[in-house]
Design a protein around this motif. Sequence first.
Motif, mmCIF file in Angstrom:
data_model
loop_
_atom_site.group_PDB
_atom_site.id
_atom_site.type_symbol
_atom_site.label_atom_id
_atom_site.label_comp_id
_atom_site.label_asym_id
_atom_site.label_seq_id
_atom_site.Cartn_x
_atom_site.Cartn_y
_atom_site.Cartn_z
ATOM 1 N N ALA A 58 26.529 13.803 -6.010
ATOM 2 C CA ALA A 58 26.780 12.409 -5.619
ATOM 3 C C ALA A 58 25.471 11.709 -5.302
ATOM 4 N N ARG A 59 24.592 12.388 -4.544
ATOM 5 C CA ARG A 59 23.294 11.777 -4.211
ATOM 6 C C ARG A 59 22.514 11.446 -5.472
ATOM 7 N N ALA A 60 22.503 12.393 -6.401
ATOM 8 C CA ALA A 60 21.761 12.175 -7.654
ATOM 9 C C ALA A 60 22.373 11.008 -8.441
ATOM 10 N N CYS A 61 23.704 10.981 -8.542
ATOM 11 C CA CYS A 61 24.361 9.919 -9.321
ATOM 12 C C CYS A 61 24.150 8.549 -8.678
ATOM 13 N N PHE A 62 24.334 8.442 -7.347
ATOM 14 C CA PHE A 62 24.157 7.148 -6.680
ATOM 15 C C PHE A 62 22.710 6.677 -6.807
ATOM 16 N N ALA A 63 21.776 7.620 -6.679
ATOM 17 C CA ALA A 63 20.364 7.238 -6.751
ATOM 18 C C ALA A 63 19.997 6.769 -8.151
ATOM 19 N N THR A 64 20.585 7.391 -9.167
ATOM 20 C CA THR A 64 20.232 7.071 -10.544
ATOM 21 C C THR A 64 20.979 5.843 -11.049
ATOM 22 N N SER A 65 22.281 5.783 -10.789
ATOM 23 C CA SER A 65 23.117 4.759 -11.419
ATOM 24 C C SER A 65 23.539 3.639 -10.475
ATOM 25 N N GLY A 66 23.283 3.791 -9.173
ATOM 26 C CA GLY A 66 23.767 2.781 -8.235
ATOM 27 C C GLY A 66 25.218 3.033 -7.859
ATOM 28 N N TYR A 67 25.684 2.231 -6.918
ATOM 29 C CA TYR A 67 27.013 2.460 -6.367
ATOM 30 C C TYR A 67 28.124 2.136 -7.364
ATOM 31 N N ASP A 68 28.025 0.966 -7.981
ATOM 32 C CA ASP A 68 29.123 0.506 -8.835
ATOM 33 C C ASP A 68 29.341 1.388 -10.057
ATOM 34 N N ALA A 69 28.252 1.780 -10.701
ATOM 35 C CA ALA A 69 28.372 2.509 -11.962
ATOM 36 C C ALA A 69 28.735 3.986 -11.759
ATOM 37 N N THR A 70 28.609 4.467 -10.535
ATOM 38 C CA THR A 70 28.951 5.866 -10.264
ATOM 39 C C THR A 70 30.451 5.982 -9.999
ATOM 40 N N THR A 71 31.081 6.977 -10.597
ATOM 41 C CA THR A 71 32.515 7.182 -10.389
ATOM 42 C C THR A 71 32.755 8.596 -9.861
ATOM 43 N N ILE A 72 33.922 8.790 -9.265
ATOM 44 C CA ILE A 72 34.346 10.125 -8.841
ATOM 45 C C ILE A 72 34.244 11.068 -10.045
ATOM 46 N N ARG A 73 34.646 10.556 -11.191
ATOM 47 C CA ARG A 73 34.645 11.361 -12.419
ATOM 48 C C ARG A 73 33.222 11.773 -12.818
ATOM 49 N N SER A 74 32.264 10.802 -12.745
ATOM 50 C CA SER A 74 30.890 11.138 -13.149
ATOM 51 C C SER A 74 30.264 12.124 -12.161
ATOM 52 N N ILE A 75 30.619 12.004 -10.895
ATOM 53 C CA ILE A 75 30.103 12.942 -9.891
ATOM 54 C C ILE A 75 30.702 14.332 -10.127
ATOM 55 N N ALA A 76 32.007 14.360 -10.399
ATOM 56 C CA ALA A 76 32.665 15.643 -10.670
ATOM 57 C C ALA A 76 32.030 16.327 -11.880
ATOM 58 N N ALA A 77 31.746 15.534 -12.909
ATOM 59 C CA ALA A 77 31.118 16.096 -14.114
ATOM 60 C C ALA A 77 29.745 16.669 -13.779
ATOM 61 N N ALA A 109 24.348 -6.222 -4.258
ATOM 62 C CA ALA A 109 25.212 -6.680 -5.343
ATOM 63 C C ALA A 109 26.688 -6.480 -5.040
ATOM 64 N N ASN A 110 26.999 -5.742 -3.988
ATOM 65 C CA ASN A 110 28.365 -5.277 -3.828
ATOM 66 C C ASN A 110 28.847 -5.476 -2.395
ATOM 67 N N GLU A 111 29.872 -6.283 -2.251
ATOM 68 C CA GLU A 111 30.368 -6.618 -0.901
ATOM 69 C C GLU A 111 30.832 -5.376 -0.132
ATOM 70 N N ALA A 112 31.514 -4.467 -0.834
ATOM 71 C CA ALA A 112 32.046 -3.283 -0.145
ATOM 72 C C ALA A 112 30.905 -2.414 0.371
ATOM 73 N N ALA A 113 29.851 -2.285 -0.439
ATOM 74 C CA ALA A 113 28.702 -1.491 -0.012
ATOM 75 C C ALA A 113 27.996 -2.180 1.146
ATOM 76 N N ALA A 114 27.892 -3.511 1.097
ATOM 77 C CA ALA A 114 27.255 -4.256 2.190
ATOM 78 C C ALA A 114 28.033 -4.051 3.487
ATOM 79 N N GLU A 115 29.344 -4.096 3.386
ATOM 80 C CA GLU A 115 30.191 -3.906 4.553
ATOM 81 C C GLU A 115 30.034 -2.482 5.108
ATOM 82 N N MET A 116 29.954 -1.522 4.205
ATOM 83 C CA MET A 116 29.747 -0.136 4.637
ATOM 84 C C MET A 116 28.438 0.012 5.377
ATOM 85 N N LEU A 117 27.378 -0.562 4.793
ATOM 86 C CA LEU A 117 26.076 -0.445 5.443
ATOM 87 C C LEU A 117 26.088 -1.177 6.783
ATOM 88 N N ARG A 118 26.750 -2.333 6.812
ATOM 89 C CA ARG A 118 26.804 -3.093 8.051
ATOM 90 C C ARG A 118 27.433 -2.250 9.167
#
Lengths: 195, 195
Positions: free
Chosen positions: A21-40, A114-123
């Motif tokens: 997950a860390r690798a995927c989020f760091a490489t692709s960002g929050y939006d483009a990363t999916t549960i599926r891509s992390i599982a893969a 870029a992402n309201e949900a991520a901003a809210e999470m960080l907040r």
Amino acid sequence: MTRTGRRPGTSGSRDRILSAARACFATSGYDATTIRSIAAAAEVDPALVRHYFGSKEHLFVEALEFPVDPAQFVPRLLEPGIEGLGERLTAFFLEAWETPGGRPFLALLRSVAANEAAAEMLRQFVTREVLERIAAVLVLDRPQLRAGLAGSHLIGLAMARYVIRIGPIASATPTELARAVGPSIQRYFDEPIPT
Amino acid sequence: MTRTGRRPGTSGSRDRILSAARACFATSGYDATTIRSIAAAAEVDPALVRHYFGSKEHLFVEALEFPVDPAQFVPRLLEPGIEGLGERLTAFFLEAWETPGGRPFLALLRSVAANEAAAEMLRQFVTREVLERIAAVLVLDRPQLRAGLAGSHLIGLAMARYVIRIGPIASATPTELARAVGPSIQRYFDEPIPT
């Protein structure tokens, strides 16, 4: 919620999912990363990712919390007292960012903008886990505002250094920056704020 | 480059394109906005947009430059001298952001974090048009670093107030924030920076 329960024999996959997950989020960002891509990336079934972490949001927060756990670092930075806290906080913040474990921060900062949900999470995360802990030890008026102003300078420093890459900010060492910025943050902790 | 040449009878479409561009960038962000979508919003042919502005990048910078032109505001802020510059700069920055003309800034900040080209554009723009003008009037050592540190606090203030929306930073007035933040920025202009 099963996210904190590590069962015998399964912590291997849980850790592998977190690393992926860390690798995927760091490489692709929050939006483009999916549960599926992390599982893969972790070579597990997506259902196992959901079993451990529920949602992508939860997984993101868990992945984030790993490199620096505010429950540990904030008390440690506060332990010597308020004096010098501005510089210690800045140095710690930059060092955490620059370890390999700090790469998810960059993904977070990119996602947040870029992402309201991520901003809210960080907040929620920053307010509850970092700023309120600092505000709790400040003895002057408006502790939340003070902690927020300190936090805002740190966020801007990260934007200037790692995202926008403003020359002299990007090329300075963490120690130089901590010494330069420390007093500007320190004021928020121990000087009157004009009203 | 024809971007500064307004020909008789055509400035109407040029202005309409700029307005449409500001609205599109503010609503959809940098990446999702296209020359074509701006042309549609301005009710002109995409070829006319390209004729006036060349690329989406140029149009973005032009759209951005409109609400505040650093060639005008930086000298005006510097005119009374270095004293109080931290507070004047912060007040101006927040007010510019909060006029209707300031909406593209939010789009820019969102774009910058997710998009390398936008980050590079902002870097060039901020460095060349704002920070170097301020650095040029500073008489102490390391004027670029000083200007960059001041800029980093302002960027962080915008992130904290408009994007992450940290409670006490989001709810304060621009004047309150300018008074609170001013001295932290002012240090960068007139105090020794520890080495």
